[in-house]
Scaffold this motif. Sequence first.
Motif, PDB file in Angstrom:
ATOM      1  N   SER A 120       0.773  -1.428   0.111  1.00 17.79           N
ATOM      2  CA  SER A 120      -0.150  -0.064  -0.039  1.00 17.79           C
ATOM      3  C   SER A 120       0.906   1.089  -0.002  1.00 17.79           C
ATOM      4  O   SER A 120       0.201   2.401  -0.046  1.00 17.79           O
ATOM      5  CB  SER A 120      -0.929   0.039   1.286  1.00 17.79           C
ATOM      6  OG  SER A 120      -0.106   0.063   2.302  1.00 17.79           O
ATOM      7  N   LEU A 121       2.057   1.193   0.075  1.00 15.67           N
ATOM      8  CA  LEU A 121       2.831   2.488   0.174  1.00 15.67           C
ATOM      9  C   LEU A 121       2.891   3.328  -1.234  1.00 15.67           C
ATOM     10  O   LEU A 121       2.777   4.340  -0.926  1.00 15.67           O
ATOM     11  CB  LEU A 121       4.565   2.025   0.515  1.00 15.67           C
ATOM     12  CG  LEU A 121       4.643   1.794   2.039  1.00 15.67           C
ATOM     13  CD1 LEU A 121       6.214   1.341   2.090  1.00 15.67           C
ATOM     14  CD2 LEU A 121       4.422   3.019   3.021  1.00 15.67           C
ATOM     15  N   PRO A 122       2.997   2.736  -2.274  1.00 15.53           N
ATOM     16  CA  PRO A 122       2.834   3.478  -3.462  1.00 15.53           C
ATOM     17  C   PRO A 122       1.422   4.291  -3.518  1.00 15.53           C
ATOM     18  O   PRO A 122       1.334   5.427  -4.120  1.00 15.53           O
ATOM     19  CB  PRO A 122       2.983   2.492  -4.625  1.00 15.53           C
ATOM     20  CG  PRO A 122       3.793   1.336  -3.978  1.00 15.53           C
ATOM     21  CD  PRO A 122       3.247   1.311  -2.648  1.00 15.53           C
ATOM     22  N   PHE A 123       0.550   3.987  -3.010  1.00 23.70           N
ATOM     23  CA  PHE A 123      -0.827   4.511  -2.910  1.00 23.70           C
ATOM     24  C   PHE A 123      -0.719   5.827  -2.112  1.00 23.70           C
ATOM     25  O   PHE A 123      -1.371   6.991  -2.523  1.00 23.70           O
ATOM     26  CB  PHE A 123      -1.973   3.757  -2.243  1.00 23.70           C
ATOM     27  CG  PHE A 123      -3.253   4.232  -2.182  1.00 23.70           C
ATOM     28  CD1 PHE A 123      -4.228   4.403  -3.414  1.00 23.70           C
ATOM     29  CD2 PHE A 123      -3.887   4.848  -0.980  1.00 23.70           C
ATOM     30  CE1 PHE A 123      -5.035   5.140  -3.297  1.00 23.70           C
ATOM     31  CE2 PHE A 123      -5.064   5.355  -0.847  1.00 23.70           C
ATOM     32  CZ  PHE A 123      -5.779   5.380  -2.006  1.00 23.70           C
ATOM     33  N   PHE A 124       0.134   5.934  -1.100  1.00 27.58           N
ATOM     34  CA  PHE A 124       0.326   6.984  -0.257  1.00 27.58           C
ATOM     35  C   PHE A 124       1.439   7.937  -0.982  1.00 27.58           C
ATOM     36  O   PHE A 124       1.459   9.033  -0.695  1.00 27.58           O
ATOM     37  CB  PHE A 124       0.601   6.452   1.168  1.00 27.58           C
ATOM     38  CG  PHE A 124      -0.411   5.967   1.856  1.00 27.58           C
ATOM     39  CD1 PHE A 124      -1.862   6.791   2.090  1.00 27.58           C
ATOM     40  CD2 PHE A 124      -0.612   4.534   1.888  1.00 27.58           C
ATOM     41  CE1 PHE A 124      -2.939   6.142   2.721  1.00 27.58           C
ATOM     42  CE2 PHE A 124      -1.904   4.085   2.651  1.00 27.58           C
ATOM     43  CZ  PHE A 124      -2.941   4.761   2.726  1.00 27.58           C
ATOM     44  N   ILE A 125       2.201   7.286  -1.327  1.00 29.60           N
ATOM     45  CA  ILE A 125       3.664   8.160  -1.727  1.00 29.60           C
ATOM     46  C   ILE A 125       3.404   8.783  -3.157  1.00 29.60           C
ATOM     47  O   ILE A 125       3.604   9.883  -3.217  1.00 29.60           O
ATOM     48  CB  ILE A 125       4.647   7.201  -1.911  1.00 29.60           C
ATOM     49  CG1 ILE A 125       5.200   6.916  -0.429  1.00 29.60           C
ATOM     50  CG2 ILE A 125       5.977   7.559  -2.371  1.00 29.60           C
ATOM     51  CD1 ILE A 125       6.224   5.651  -0.162  1.00 29.60           C
ATOM     52  N   HIS A 128      -1.792   8.724  -4.735  1.00 31.27           N
ATOM     53  CA  HIS A 128      -3.062   7.756  -4.900  1.00 31.27           C
ATOM     54  C   HIS A 128      -2.891   7.074  -6.212  1.00 31.27           C
ATOM     55  O   HIS A 128      -3.852   6.652  -6.825  1.00 31.27           O
ATOM     56  CB  HIS A 128      -4.278   8.710  -4.989  1.00 31.27           C
ATOM     57  CG  HIS A 128      -4.623   9.380  -3.560  1.00 31.27           C
ATOM     58  ND1 HIS A 128      -4.667   8.672  -2.257  1.00 31.27           N
ATOM     59  CD2 HIS A 128      -4.534  10.712  -3.258  1.00 31.27           C
ATOM     60  CE1 HIS A 128      -4.849   9.495  -1.555  1.00 31.27           C
ATOM     61  NE2 HIS A 128      -4.694  10.628  -2.202  1.00 31.27           N
ATOM     62  N   LYS A 129      -1.671   6.426  -6.529  1.00 30.83           N
ATOM     63  CA  LYS A 129      -1.392   5.380  -7.485  1.00 30.83           C
ATOM     64  C   LYS A 129      -1.493   4.369  -6.743  1.00 30.83           C
ATOM     65  O   LYS A 129      -0.869   3.926  -6.235  1.00 30.83           O
ATOM     66  CB  LYS A 129      -0.074   5.811  -8.466  1.00 30.83           C
ATOM     67  CG  LYS A 129      -0.171   7.297  -9.221  1.00 30.83           C
ATOM     68  CD  LYS A 129       0.664   7.095 -10.326  1.00 30.83           C
ATOM     69  CE  LYS A 129       0.767   8.467 -10.838  1.00 30.83           C
ATOM     70  NZ  LYS A 129       1.947   8.616 -11.923  1.00 30.83           N
ATOM     71  N   ILE A 130      -2.280   3.219  -7.428  1.00 28.71           N
ATOM     72  CA  ILE A 130      -2.499   2.122  -6.906  1.00 28.71           C
ATOM     73  C   ILE A 130      -1.297   1.093  -7.426  1.00 28.71           C
ATOM     74  O   ILE A 130      -1.173   0.862  -8.804  1.00 28.71           O
ATOM     75  CB  ILE A 130      -3.670   1.573  -7.157  1.00 28.71           C
ATOM     76  CG1 ILE A 130      -4.958   2.262  -6.454  1.00 28.71           C
ATOM     77  CG2 ILE A 130      -4.026   0.025  -6.646  1.00 28.71           C
ATOM     78  CD1 ILE A 130      -6.330   2.103  -6.836  1.00 28.71           C
ATOM     79  N   SER A 131      -0.660   0.284  -6.609  1.00 31.19           N
ATOM     80  CA  SER A 131       0.212  -0.943  -7.273  1.00 31.19           C
ATOM     81  C   SER A 131      -0.472  -1.955  -7.713  1.00 31.19           C
ATOM     82  O   SER A 131      -1.683  -2.154  -7.494  1.00 31.19           O
ATOM     83  CB  SER A 131       1.407  -1.008  -6.292  1.00 31.19           C
ATOM     84  OG  SER A 131       0.450  -1.886  -5.151  1.00 31.19           O
TER      85      SER A 131
END
Length: 147
Positions: A120-125, A128-131
């Motif tokens: 879930s880190l890419p979503f917040f970094i 809001h892009k979903i991995s």
Amino acid sequence: MAAVTFIITGVLAAISTYFLNVRLKQGPVRASALLSLVVGLVFYFFPDLLSPHLTANIPVVFIGASFIGMVSSNVVSNYLLVGVSGLIFSLIYLNTSKFFAGYGGGLGTAACISLLVAISLPFFIKKHKISNGYLVLRKLIFKRNKN
């Protein structure tokens, strides 16, 4: 010093198990079991290699972090993300190891939590892009029957 050793152990365990699992096509169970056996045997036959605290805990951290390396390449295809998961697992182990005492599955639960956090880190970094891993998990959880 012990905390740094546990963090390095967690990162190396996750990445090396993932490498054996995906790149060398050994499968998740064989990769985790083989590496955990080697580490366990090293500390069993050479108990005076490090301090008693490290000798007792490094195999446990390695085994727990190797559960992260068992993840499918469809969910996580990035070695960096697997390494970050190993780091998160080590931090969870350092801060909650007394909480999991006496409960079966504590290492697997901590490994699962650390992998979900890393996915879930890419979503917040990245705004809001979903991995890909998050999308695969969402698809598995909310799978609809096409009857």
